[in-house]
Scaffold this motif. Sequence first.
Motif, PDB file in Angstrom:
ATOM      1  N   VAL A 140       8.176   5.111 -17.330  1.00  0.00           N
ATOM      2  CA  VAL A 140       8.791   4.920 -16.016  1.00  0.00           C
ATOM      3  C   VAL A 140       9.449   3.537 -15.940  1.00  0.00           C
ATOM      4  N   LEU A 141       8.775   2.507 -16.433  1.00  0.00           N
ATOM      5  CA  LEU A 141       9.287   1.143 -16.357  1.00  0.00           C
ATOM      6  C   LEU A 141      10.520   0.946 -17.223  1.00  0.00           C
ATOM      7  N   SER A 142      10.641   1.719 -18.297  1.00  0.00           N
ATOM      8  CA  SER A 142      11.763   1.523 -19.223  1.00  0.00           C
ATOM      9  C   SER A 142      13.023   2.265 -18.800  1.00  0.00           C
ATOM     10  N   SER A 166       0.821  -1.214   0.000  1.00  0.00           N
ATOM     11  CA  SER A 166       0.000   0.000   0.000  1.00  0.00           C
ATOM     12  C   SER A 166       0.852   1.262   0.000  1.00  0.00           C
ATOM     13  N   SER A 167       1.964   1.255   0.757  1.00  0.00           N
ATOM     14  CA  SER A 167       2.809   2.455   0.804  1.00  0.00           C
ATOM     15  C   SER A 167       3.516   2.689  -0.523  1.00  0.00           C
ATOM     16  N   LEU A 168       3.893   1.634  -1.207  1.00  0.00           N
ATOM     17  CA  LEU A 168       4.547   1.776  -2.503  1.00  0.00           C
ATOM     18  C   LEU A 168       3.569   2.267  -3.566  1.00  0.00           C
ATOM     19  N   GLN A 227       4.367  -0.365 -12.354  1.00  0.00           N
ATOM     20  CA  GLN A 227       4.351  -1.771 -12.762  1.00  0.00           C
ATOM     21  C   GLN A 227       3.041  -2.433 -12.326  1.00  0.00           C
ATOM     22  N   TRP A 228       2.545  -2.082 -11.160  1.00  0.00           N
ATOM     23  CA  TRP A 228       1.288  -2.646 -10.681  1.00  0.00           C
ATOM     24  C   TRP A 228       0.141  -2.276 -11.614  1.00  0.00           C
ATOM     25  N   ARG A 229       0.111  -1.019 -12.029  1.00  0.00           N
ATOM     26  CA  ARG A 229      -0.974  -0.593 -12.916  1.00  0.00           C
ATOM     27  C   ARG A 229      -0.896  -1.295 -14.267  1.00  0.00           C
ATOM     28  N   ALA A 273       3.264   5.891  -3.042  1.00  0.00           N
ATOM     29  CA  ALA A 273       4.451   6.649  -3.465  1.00  0.00           C
ATOM     30  C   ALA A 273       4.433   6.935  -4.962  1.00  0.00           C
ATOM     31  N   ASN A 274       3.624   6.149  -5.709  1.00  0.00           N
ATOM     32  CA  ASN A 274       3.433   6.370  -7.145  1.00  0.00           C
ATOM     33  C   ASN A 274       4.757   6.375  -7.928  1.00  0.00           C
ATOM     34  N   GLY A 275       5.621   5.424  -7.577  1.00  0.00           N
ATOM     35  CA  GLY A 275       6.900   5.308  -8.264  1.00  0.00           C
ATOM     36  C   GLY A 275       6.928   4.128  -9.220  1.00  0.00           C
TER      37      GLY A 275
END
Length: 522
Positions: A519-521, A492-494, A504-506, A497-499
């Motif tokens: 961001v992932l690349s 949840s904290s990660l 990757q989760w989205r 943080a929207n990093g």
Amino acid sequence: MLSGQGESLFEYLFQILWRNLAQRLQADMRQDTYEHAQRLDMAFFESKSSGQLVATMNDDVNQLERFLDGGANSIIQVVVTVVTVGAVFFVLSPLIALLAFTPIPLIIWGAFFFQRKAGPLYSDVREKVGDLASRLSNNLSGIATIKSFTSENREAERLRDASEAYVDANRRAIKVSSAFIPVIRMAILAGFLATFTVGGMMALNGSLNVGAYGVLVFLTQRLLWPLTGLAQVIDLFERAMASTRRILDLLEVPITVKDDSTTPLTQPVHGEVTVDNVSFHYATSGVGVDGIHLHVPAGNTLALVGATGSGKSTLIKLLLRFYDPENGRVLIDGQPITEVSMNSLRQSIGLVSQDVYLFEGSIRDNIAYGKPDADEAAIIDAAKTAEAWSFIEMLPQGLDTPVGERGVRLSGGQRQRLSLARALLKDPPILVLDEATSAVDNETEAAIQRSLKRIAHGRTVIMIAHRLSTIVHADEIVVIEKGRVAERGSHSSLLAANGHYAAQWRVQTGEAQAGDMEVLSR
């Protein structure tokens, strides 16, 4: 007749004693070589082909045994014959003795000359044998891939090239060693002619007794004729020496990760893991990890995520002491793992990897691999916990079902569950899951996830995963990027943080936003 029976008796004793000695020596050599290879660092196995190692431990040892079986005995017989027969020669006629012995220095010189010429050629032969073994091993292991790409003809041609390279190397060696045979025969013929001619003239003028001359003629044959087989013996010797050099080279490979300590981990092992400012880089690629610090309290679950090659599996290898860090240290329950015995360390860790390796044998043998004395109830309990029992009990032979080489008779999910059951039966305080669910279907993944909820209770679990859905309940998630810690925290904290982790989760949940792939690349 009596002498013939005596000779037969001694020949029988030779076959029993000498050849059994050769068998014992080659068995001991193979065992010593294998045991040394087992202690070598993982870096060695990652840089050497299995075919070359098998050729060294099997075919090269067999070459040495062939020489010990026949060639060494022939050399001993030649030496004994030369000494004993030569003594009689010098007693009967020193002059003829000198003539008879004249070819021997030439033969010995020729043997050393051809040995120097043939040595490098036979080393090349042994190298080609290893290449051929590697090609066969790789092709048979990858037969499904070969068939799927309809590459049978191409692989057959590549095998033919490796086989022809071996034939050519042998041809060059045989060309040199075969030249030794006429040299020996010409030298022996010269010795025979000198003995017959000079001895006959001495017998005619009365300076040598005719009976003694007959004895000397017979002894000349006994002295020189065994030398005709010396060329084959030298050929066997050179092949054996080329193989011996390869065996000794393997035995001399240094062990970098040394098991010097006899101190066990303090019992009971609680499973607290600390990675204290650890850095390590692979010699070949230069990639690795830099300044990693992690702390996993006993009984907690740590998840490591990140791109392929980011350093996640490297941390697991350092924990298992497949490698030692360049800087920093790894501790279990506060004890540096370099200060405890390797056996104690690895007995405390259960590994379930993405690339499951099952040994040829039964399902029972594979589950009980880490605990061979386990009873059937414990094996079944481990299989149930890993959710493997449901398919095992459906098999006609149950636990006694053969799995085939590398588990080829089972599906990927079945192999993965057996691997988990194998680790659970060992009952380690620390369980490492290296991409354990990446190659299985959704049903198997769900089964393994159910297992993990039960398994993790009271046990330290370190997970490497690409599927983030499998680690949402981890106590801590650490994102590794290019060998460094980029993010850490709970699921949840990660997300908050929207990093990198959130992006990757989205992507994995189908909720990707603009810019997530960018961001992932990075």
